[in-house]
Write an enzyme that holds these catalytic residues in place. Sequence first.
Site, short mmCIF file in Angstrom:
data_model
loop_
_atom_site.label_atom_id
_atom_site.label_comp_id
_atom_site.label_asym_id
_atom_site.label_seq_id
_atom_site.Cartn_x
_atom_site.Cartn_y
_atom_site.Cartn_z
N LYS A 182 -17.32 -6.50 -16.37
CA LYS A 182 -18.77 -6.46 -16.22
C LYS A 182 -19.21 -7.85 -15.76
O LYS A 182 -19.28 -8.79 -16.54
CB LYS A 182 -19.45 -6.11 -17.55
CG LYS A 182 -20.89 -5.70 -17.32
CD LYS A 182 -21.85 -6.19 -18.36
CE LYS A 182 -22.23 -7.62 -18.29
NZ LYS A 182 -22.95 -8.11 -17.11
N PRO A 183 -19.47 -7.98 -14.46
CA PRO A 183 -19.88 -9.29 -13.95
C PRO A 183 -21.31 -9.62 -14.39
O PRO A 183 -22.04 -8.73 -14.83
CB PRO A 183 -19.83 -9.12 -12.42
CG PRO A 183 -19.27 -7.76 -12.17
CD PRO A 183 -19.44 -6.95 -13.42
N GLU A 258 -14.97 -17.34 -25.02
CA GLU A 258 -15.22 -18.66 -24.43
C GLU A 258 -16.72 -18.86 -24.47
O GLU A 258 -17.45 -18.27 -23.67
CB GLU A 258 -14.70 -18.72 -22.98
CG GLU A 258 -13.20 -18.53 -22.85
CD GLU A 258 -12.38 -19.73 -23.31
OE1 GLU A 258 -12.98 -20.79 -23.61
OE2 GLU A 258 -11.15 -19.61 -23.38
N LEU A 259 -17.19 -19.66 -25.42
CA LEU A 259 -18.64 -19.69 -25.69
C LEU A 259 -19.27 -21.03 -25.29
O LEU A 259 -18.70 -21.76 -24.49
CB LEU A 259 -18.85 -19.35 -27.17
CG LEU A 259 -18.17 -18.05 -27.62
CD1 LEU A 259 -18.38 -17.80 -29.11
CD2 LEU A 259 -18.63 -16.86 -26.81
N ARG A 286 -22.48 -31.71 -12.11
CA ARG A 286 -21.76 -30.62 -11.45
C ARG A 286 -22.47 -29.31 -11.82
O ARG A 286 -22.80 -29.09 -12.98
CB ARG A 286 -20.31 -30.62 -11.94
CG ARG A 286 -19.37 -29.79 -11.14
CD ARG A 286 -17.95 -30.11 -11.56
NE ARG A 286 -17.71 -29.75 -12.95
CZ ARG A 286 -17.03 -28.67 -13.34
NH1 ARG A 286 -16.52 -27.86 -12.47
NH2 ARG A 286 -16.86 -28.41 -14.62
N CYS A 292 -20.35 -24.90 -19.22
CA CYS A 292 -20.10 -24.98 -20.67
C CYS A 292 -19.47 -26.32 -21.00
O CYS A 292 -19.61 -26.83 -22.11
CB CYS A 292 -19.19 -23.84 -21.10
SG CYS A 292 -17.70 -23.77 -20.11
N GLU A 389 -27.65 -26.64 -26.15
CA GLU A 389 -26.93 -26.77 -24.89
C GLU A 389 -28.01 -26.87 -23.80
O GLU A 389 -28.82 -25.95 -23.63
CB GLU A 389 -26.10 -25.49 -24.71
CG GLU A 389 -25.08 -25.57 -23.63
CD GLU A 389 -24.22 -24.30 -23.56
OE1 GLU A 389 -24.67 -23.22 -24.00
OE2 GLU A 389 -23.11 -24.40 -23.04
N SER A 449 -10.95 -29.03 -16.49
CA SER A 449 -10.42 -27.66 -16.27
C SER A 449 -9.35 -27.62 -15.21
O SER A 449 -9.50 -28.23 -14.15
CB SER A 449 -11.53 -26.74 -15.78
OG SER A 449 -12.62 -26.81 -16.61
P1 NAD Z 1 -24.96 -14.94 -21.66
O1 NAD Z 1 -24.32 -14.95 -22.98
O2 NAD Z 1 -26.41 -14.70 -21.57
O3 NAD Z 1 -24.28 -13.84 -20.72
C1 NAD Z 1 -22.90 -13.82 -20.48
C2 NAD Z 1 -22.51 -12.41 -20.10
O4 NAD Z 1 -22.76 -11.56 -21.21
C3 NAD Z 1 -23.29 -11.83 -18.92
O5 NAD Z 1 -22.43 -11.01 -18.17
C4 NAD Z 1 -24.34 -10.97 -19.63
O6 NAD Z 1 -24.76 -9.88 -18.85
C5 NAD Z 1 -23.56 -10.48 -20.82
N1 NAD Z 1 -24.39 -10.09 -21.96
C6 NAD Z 1 -25.60 -10.59 -22.33
N2 NAD Z 1 -26.03 -9.95 -23.43
C7 NAD Z 1 -25.08 -9.04 -23.77
C8 NAD Z 1 -24.95 -8.08 -24.81
N3 NAD Z 1 -25.88 -7.92 -25.75
N4 NAD Z 1 -23.85 -7.31 -24.84
C9 NAD Z 1 -22.88 -7.46 -23.90
N5 NAD Z 1 -22.95 -8.35 -22.90
C10 NAD Z 1 -24.04 -9.14 -22.84
O7 NAD Z 1 -24.54 -16.31 -20.98
P2 NAD Z 1 -24.90 -16.83 -19.51
O8 NAD Z 1 -26.31 -17.31 -19.55
O9 NAD Z 1 -24.52 -15.85 -18.46
O10 NAD Z 1 -23.88 -18.05 -19.38
C11 NAD Z 1 -24.14 -19.27 -19.92
C12 NAD Z 1 -23.39 -19.45 -21.23
O11 NAD Z 1 -22.00 -19.24 -21.02
C13 NAD Z 1 -23.50 -20.86 -21.74
O12 NAD Z 1 -23.68 -20.85 -23.14
C14 NAD Z 1 -22.14 -21.47 -21.39
O13 NAD Z 1 -21.77 -22.55 -22.20
C15 NAD Z 1 -21.25 -20.30 -21.56
N6 NAD Z 1 -20.01 -20.49 -20.81
C16 NAD Z 1 -18.87 -20.73 -21.51
C17 NAD Z 1 -17.69 -20.96 -20.83
C18 NAD Z 1 -16.42 -21.24 -21.60
O14 NAD Z 1 -15.37 -21.11 -21.01
N7 NAD Z 1 -16.48 -21.62 -22.87
C19 NAD Z 1 -17.65 -20.91 -19.43
C20 NAD Z 1 -18.84 -20.66 -18.74
C21 NAD Z 1 -20.01 -20.43 -19.46
#
Ligand code: NAD
Length: 488
Positions: A182-183, A258-259, A286, A292, A389, A449
């Site tokens: 699910k992108p 990965e949060l 960047r 994250c 964050e 990374s």
């Molecule tokens: P997000 O949590 O809002 O969304 C991430 C994904 O989850 C999206 O595909 C979204 O559609 C999906 N999603 C949202 N709500 C959902 C639910 N209730 N059930 C299932 N899926 C759901 O995060 P974002 O805004 O897309 O990305 C930014 C966050 O991601 C930041 O906190 C960043 O630190 C983190 N991040 C972490 C890493 C890592 O490797 N630790 C890498 C990149 C981004």
Amino acid sequence: MKHEIDLLAQVPDGLFIGGQWRPADEGATLGVCDPATGGIVKQVADASRADGIAALDAADAASADWAATSLGRRADLLRGAFDLLQERAEEFALLLTIETGKPLEESRAEVAYSGDFLRWFSEEAPRIQGRYGQNATGTGRMIITQHPVGPCLLITPWNFPLGMATRKIAPALAAGCTVVIKPPELAPLSTLFFVSLLEELGLPSGVVNVVTTSSAGAVSKPLLRDPRLRKLSFTGSTPVGIRLLEQAARGVLRTSMELGGNAPFIVFDDADLDRAVEGALKAKFRNVGQACTAANRFIVHHSLADEFARRLAGHARAFTVGRGTDHGVEVGPLIDERAVTKVKHLVDDAVARGATLHAGGAPIEGPGTFFAPTVLSDLQAGSEILREEIFGPVLAVSTFDDEDQAVRMANDTNYGLVSYVYTENLARGQRMIERLETGMMGLNVGVVSNAGAPFGGWKSSGLGREGGAEGIHEYLQTKYTLSANPFA
Ligand code: NAD
């Protein structure tokens, strides 16, 4: 512009389920926006709950055959995907810039990073091995084997949409798992385009299924309850990750999470300041700070803090901000209006509590969702920016007096993804490896990374590792068999 239109026309707009591109239930679509212009660039299918279940049906149906596919065949497919991605790197880079806003140079780096996971896991697939040995009493032989965990749900974020997709798809396929991906709804195009490459390479039906949707929760929830699903791999924010972990607990699913992060960037008084400034620029600006791993809290020895902030403010003011496709642009837009509002709130709160503003500090008027690169110093305890964050181009400097204080400040967070340390003192660097509570650390370097490294966090930053020798084990399960002593 014409080549952008031609490229967008090549990107599939359907769901990919069981080897077929098809529209969503009732023909629903969602619009994908270019954050630099605010304009919708393409409509793609908006999957329903039923579409999600159909994708799991397909992943489940393909599971046994894919698990039985030779390691060599899996490796060849991934290597083929690596080669094709290299050939088409410029198209992917442009697509990433259109859907995320990042400058083309950064998109090229993301394409290279994405390809590295395909190559790495094509090489890891044939190395899946077990063990054979005697038990201590000599009554039997222990045979330890590795097996794919089964169908996986992969959920990815918009900030590195292609990188996060290959970082999950490649180890899953290498291990013999089928997937539903699910992108992110804000940036699904590079994943759709990538999966069309896999299709071109003869990916068997149902091994990779893609559901784009604006109802992430509604689509993922029934899958997490379905006993056919065996694993969830999620990259995104900590609050969503926690919710998904709760849902995954019902089926005792394997999970990789990965949060979010809140990375400290410590500059000691014995640091090489030129190097620290160069590292800070990368670790902060960047992807406009939307990483994250972005440095969130700059913790600088009081003797260097003014000079550090002054030099970074000079760079921040000199950045060329604009649409990532334009020549010379170094900083693109934030992903959407919500992000601009959040970053503005954090800056306003810090300034209201007494921080000094050296550069930027406000959104840039549209079109597009831009925020001026910002440098703050004299951060006061209690400022929200030290806890949250930031996910934006805001560099916030606090000061410390001694090593113990720096460590206390750095560890004063629930997050633990990455830390950055600048010091020319080797023993101090080694002490930091032992004392900082993060899953990764950059020692005199601002980007950590790479595909060969176990990427992942401590504390609320996650569970499990992606990449490195560890990465494939997230998609494998161990079986131990005791076989009777063949000589008894
Ligand atoms: P997000 O949590 O809002 O969304 C991430 C994904 O989850 C999206 O595909 C979204 O559609 C999906 N999603 C949202 N709500 C959902 C639910 N209730 N059930 C299932 N899926 C759901 O995060 P974002 O805004 O897309 O990305 C930014 C966050 O991601 C930041 O906190 C960043 O630190 C983190 N991040 C972490 C890493 C890592 O490797 N630790 C890498 C990149 C981004």
